[in-house]
Design a protein around this motif. Structure first.
Motif: not given
Length: 227
Positions: A86-92
């Motif tokens: 989820a964190a990486l998706k938001e960063e992306r």
């Protein structure tokens, strides 16, 4: 924690980009005076004329790398927890939004959109920034902001007047620019198209009831007069 999008496997290069990387040095050597843009145009032209059999070599290399990329991505995702995913998706998402913003600004610059009007403080800042003492740009900015705050109304007036003049300049230039954009079929860039139509305030129950009663009275009076 401990996982960053920088660790994400890199997408394979396209066949064309592989060709460019392989041939750019030779093209640069043959055309030392050419600008980067001219060089890219020459490479693009060479790629178009390249026989299909030679293009296939680059395409096969891409397919091989793409297969390896799929395996690396599967391994990368397998080590992530739901929270990390989820964190990486938001960063992306933020990275893509930033890129879109940069592309939009670049397009507006290419289309010659007028620069926004400056405030009185911005004009004061631009006139005094180079001469201001300070260890860093942030320190200079802070010092000048403090100085601006301490200026009297009469001392600020010249800058505020320049700001008002700049507003007039901006509005006039924007009108001409927007007219040009309409001619080019780019109504999506016009300010009026982006502004939301202001909705009328929603009537309260009491206001609606009053209006209804008033309407009923008017109809009754009209009927009586007709009789």
């Amino acid at each position: 924690r401990g996982i960053s999008s920088n660790q994400r496997p890199k997408r394979p290069l396209t066949a064309y980009l592989r060709f460019v990387i392989d041939n750019r040095p030779a093209f640069r050597e043959k055309n030392p005076e050419a600008s980067n843009l001219e060089l890219i145009k020459k490479l693009a032209g060479a790629w178009k004329e390249l026989p299909a059999s030679q293009k296939q070599v680059y395409e096969e290399a891409r397919k091989t790398d793409w297969k390896r990329y799929g395996e690396q991505m599967a391994a990368y995702k397998a080590q992530l927890t739901p929270a990390q995913t989820a964190a990486l998706k938001e960063e992306r998402r933020k990275q893509l939004a930033k890129r879109r913003s940069i592309r939009a600004k670049r397009e507006l610059n290419l289309l010659g959109k007028p620069k926004r009007a400056r405030s009185g403080f911005n004009i004061f800042l631009s006139e005094n920034f180079q001469e201001s003492e300070g260890i860093s740009a942030v320190a200079k900015l802070k010092k000048l902001f403090d100085t601006w705050q301490k200026l009297s109304a009469s001392q600020k007036q010249p800058y505020l007047q320049l700001a008002e003049d700049d507003k007039v300049r901006y509005e006039n230039e924007m009108k001409s620019w927007e007219a040009k954009m309409i001619e080019l079929g780019r109504e999506d860039l016009i300010r009026s198209k982006k502004q939301r139509v202001k909705k009328k305030p929603v009537e309260t129950a009491k206001q609606a009831e009053t209006a209804k009663a008033s309407s009923g009275e008017n109809k009754a009076k009209l009927k009586k007069s007709e009789e």
